[in-house]
Motif scaffolding. Structure first.
Motif, short mmCIF file in Angstrom:
data_model
loop_
_atom_site.label_atom_id
_atom_site.label_comp_id
_atom_site.label_asym_id
_atom_site.label_seq_id
_atom_site.Cartn_x
_atom_site.Cartn_y
_atom_site.Cartn_z
N LEU A 104 0.82 -1.21 0.00
CA LEU A 104 0.00 0.00 0.00
C LEU A 104 0.86 1.26 0.00
O LEU A 104 0.65 2.19 -0.79
N VAL A 105 1.83 1.29 0.90
CA VAL A 105 2.66 2.49 1.03
C VAL A 105 3.56 2.67 -0.19
O VAL A 105 3.71 3.78 -0.71
N LEU A 106 4.15 1.59 -0.68
CA LEU A 106 5.02 1.71 -1.85
C LEU A 106 4.25 2.19 -3.07
O LEU A 106 4.76 2.98 -3.87
N THR A 107 3.01 1.71 -3.22
CA THR A 107 2.20 2.13 -4.36
C THR A 107 2.01 3.64 -4.36
O THR A 107 2.19 4.32 -5.39
N ILE A 108 1.65 4.19 -3.21
CA ILE A 108 1.42 5.63 -3.13
C ILE A 108 2.72 6.40 -3.24
O ILE A 108 2.80 7.44 -3.92
N MET A 109 3.77 5.90 -2.61
CA MET A 109 5.04 6.63 -2.61
C MET A 109 5.67 6.72 -4.00
O MET A 109 6.33 7.70 -4.32
N ILE A 110 5.45 5.71 -4.83
CA ILE A 110 6.00 5.77 -6.20
C ILE A 110 5.37 6.95 -6.95
O ILE A 110 6.05 7.68 -7.68
N GLY A 111 4.07 7.14 -6.77
CA GLY A 111 3.42 8.29 -7.39
C GLY A 111 3.79 9.60 -6.73
O GLY A 111 4.06 10.60 -7.42
N LEU A 323 -9.14 3.50 -3.70
CA LEU A 323 -8.56 4.80 -3.41
C LEU A 323 -7.04 4.76 -3.32
O LEU A 323 -6.38 5.78 -3.52
N ILE A 324 -6.48 3.60 -3.00
CA ILE A 324 -5.02 3.49 -3.00
C ILE A 324 -4.50 3.78 -4.41
O ILE A 324 -3.58 4.59 -4.60
N ALA A 325 -5.11 3.13 -5.41
CA ALA A 325 -4.74 3.41 -6.80
C ALA A 325 -5.08 4.85 -7.17
O ALA A 325 -4.36 5.48 -7.96
N GLY A 326 -6.16 5.38 -6.58
CA GLY A 326 -6.54 6.76 -6.85
C GLY A 326 -5.49 7.75 -6.40
O GLY A 326 -5.15 8.69 -7.14
N LEU A 330 -3.33 10.20 -8.75
CA LEU A 330 -3.40 11.64 -8.48
C LEU A 330 -2.01 12.25 -8.38
O LEU A 330 -1.71 13.25 -9.04
N PHE A 331 -1.14 11.64 -7.57
CA PHE A 331 0.21 12.17 -7.41
C PHE A 331 1.03 12.02 -8.70
O PHE A 331 1.75 12.94 -9.09
N LEU A 332 0.89 10.87 -9.35
CA LEU A 332 1.70 10.60 -10.54
C LEU A 332 1.33 11.53 -11.69
O LEU A 332 2.20 12.22 -12.26
N LEU A 333 0.06 11.59 -12.05
CA LEU A 333 -0.35 12.35 -13.23
C LEU A 333 -0.25 13.86 -13.01
O LEU A 333 0.16 14.59 -13.92
N THR A 334 -0.62 14.33 -11.83
CA THR A 334 -0.47 15.77 -11.57
C THR A 334 1.01 16.15 -11.55
O THR A 334 1.39 17.23 -12.03
#
Length: 532
Positions: A104-111, A323-326, A330-334
């Motif tokens: 979960l954390v790695l997914t968000i942190m990559i973005g 929402l994890i993917a969300g 959000l972080f990646l595309l913005t």
């Protein structure tokens, strides 16, 4: 010799706190010691026949439990047994890779690494504060400070010194701006207007702990949303009042001059035309992502984010899980569109390098998680967790203490530990396997227990010199007053911390008494499962 290194710093209660905290090893090593202690405790418990039982109407026993005649029983199992030793060595990669918080954390942190490396977070902070109205400067600093947690290090490295500069240019004492920003960013760490990385991280540990009692319990990243928003609403006027009526009058009128150096520093905080264009584009992309997720939940005849077969809030579980993917998108595309606008993203290779950098910065976390994952897994194998939870719940139930008072105990324990151990995830990964199941058996939801922990972990950040960013804030403060020492900074922050503490305890108690929802589908109370 600097103020921070003088012998006087070691005196009194604060000196005791600093000396005691300095004796503690790295959180990773703490978990090594915890694992060793758990192994010894499990052997003792197995030899002495420790066990705990509770009524259960399901047809299938949860893992590590025995079911007979409607009674679920947990018996202590030695971690030195053949089965557990074999499991430790043969399943070591599985235990590490299967630890829920890791993915979960790695997914968000990559973005998030892309958004941070492109400068999106920094630009957002500077754009929000640069032209703030003088009369509303303090509350604006407070709100931005609590929202800036999503920006990670930028909240401390960019926002706090910038707040001091903006106060100085506005003719106000820069230390007042620094104090207000530090109070909001660190003392108000539990507050925010939107869930983010810290919500996912802490609630993922909660999920692991909750499954000791209910194997079907699934994390909702929005499980504390209303609670953290309420913190922003309540803490903002506190920061405003204390800064303007207590701290700034105590500091006196600032005698400094807005010289060329200060103007130059403020100019560095100016948002460029390219950054403004990037922010506009990032905003449009953010709206597009929100619209996409709304469509996946509301589009007639096509709702992949809705469980049509479930009832009540369970229908929204796929949306919560997505929402994890969300957050990742959000972080990646913005970050990408902002980076393109300012010229730091010229090709896909640049984005990949930023992602790789984000993973590299997570190296200390990965080492910590390896041992935390094994501690949690071995805690389950030993059965010590449910035994403590069941027996502890029975003892607390016999004392007939109200749920609100029990949660205050969790809050205060979190506050005390925070004086010595700064990592919120390290403390919660150790505490959650005991307190979450125990409170579930007492009818308190995992989300409510997590919320109480977060409150206690928040306001003490500005009360201890052991907080990892404290030396940095001290260095920032010495730009404006060379005599500032550890005691000076702690005295500056103490009114905020004590006020946050009083209001935080009252808020947590009130939340339980009023039985307010903590987030979409998240309630104060919990009903233990009755079906297998």
């Amino acid at each position: 010799m600097s103020e921070a290194s003088q012998p006087g710093r070691q005196r009194g209660f604060l000196g005791f706190v600093e000396r005691a905290g300095n004796l503690l090893p790295d959180p990773t090593i703490i978990f090594v010691y915890l694992i060793l202690a758990l192994m010894v405790l499990s052997a003792i418990g197995s030899a002495m026949g420790w066990e705990a039982s509770l009524p259960y109407s399901g047809s299938k026993a949860p893992e590590h439990a025995e079911l007979a005649n409607g009674v679920l029983t947990y018996r202590a199992s030695s971690l030195f047994s053949e089965e557990n030793v074999a499991k430790l060595f043969t399943e070591m990669p599985k235990t590490f890779a299967g630890f829920a918080p890791l993915g979960l954390v790695l997914t968000i942190m990559i973005g998030a690494a892309v958004a941070e490396r492109t400068g999106l977070f920094s630009a957002l902070i500077r754009a929000s504060l640069r032209n703030a109205h003088k009369g509303l400067l303090t509350p604006i600093v407070a709100v931005i400070g609590m929202v800036s947690h999503h920006a990670s290090d930028a909240a401390y490295v960019v926002f706090i010194p910038l707040a001091a500069i903006v106060f100085a240019v506005a003719g106000r004492h820069p230390l007042a701006g620094l104090a207000a920003a530090f109070a909001a960013v660190s003392g108000g760490y539990a507050g925010n207007l939107m869930p983010g990385q810290i919500d996912v991280l802490l609630l993922s540990f909660t999920q692991e702990a909750a499954r000791i009692v209910d194997p079907t319990w699934t994390m909702n990243p929005l499980g504390n949303w209303y609670y953290i928003c309420a913190i922003v609403v309540l803490f903002t006027p506190i920061v405003w009042f204390i800064t303007d009526k207590v701290v700034e009058p105590r500091l006196g009128k600032w005698g400094g001059v807005v010289d060329e150096e200060l103007r130059a520093d403020l100019d560095k905080a100016e948002v460029t035309a390219e950054e403004r264009k990037g922010l506009r584009r990032a905003g449009l992309v953010a709206l597009g992502i929100i619209a996409f997720f709304a469509a996946m939940a509301l589009w007639p005849g096509y709702t992949p984010f809705i469980n049509e077969e479930a009832k009540g809030t369970a229908r929204l579980q796929p949306l919560y899980a997505s929402l994890i993917a969300g957050f990742f998108l959000l972080f990646l595309l913005t970050g990408i569109v902002f980076g393109r606008a300012v010229g730091v993203v010229k090709s896909a290779d640049d984005v990949v390098k930023m992602m790789q950098h984000g993973v590299r910065t997570m190296a200390p976390y990965l080492v910590f998680v390896f041992f935390a994952a094994h501690f949690v897994a071995m805690f389950n194998w030993s059965r010590i967790g449910p035994i403590i939870a069941i027996n502890g719940a029975e003892a607390l139930q016999a004392m007939a203490l109200p749920a609100a008072l029990l949660l205050v105990c969790v809050l205060l324990l979190s506050s005390f530990l925070d004086l010595f151990i700064g990592s919120a995830s390290a403390k919660w990964s150790a505490l959650s396997p005991v307190v979450v199941p125990m409170f579930m058996l007492l009818g308190v939801s995992p989300e409510m227990t997590t919320a109480a922990y977060r409150m206690g972990d928040s306001y003490t950040n500005i009360m201890t010199p052991l907080m990892s960013y404290f030396p940095l804030i001290l260095a920032f403060s010495r730009r404006w007053d060379g005599t500032m020492g550890v005691g000076s900074l702690l005295a500056l922050m103490l009114p905020y911390a004590l006020s946050f503490m009083a209001v935080g305890i009252a808020m947590t108690v009130g939340w339980v008494l009023l039985d307010l929802p903590l987030g979409p589908g998240a309630q104060v109370h919990y009903t233990p499962p009755t079906a297998g």
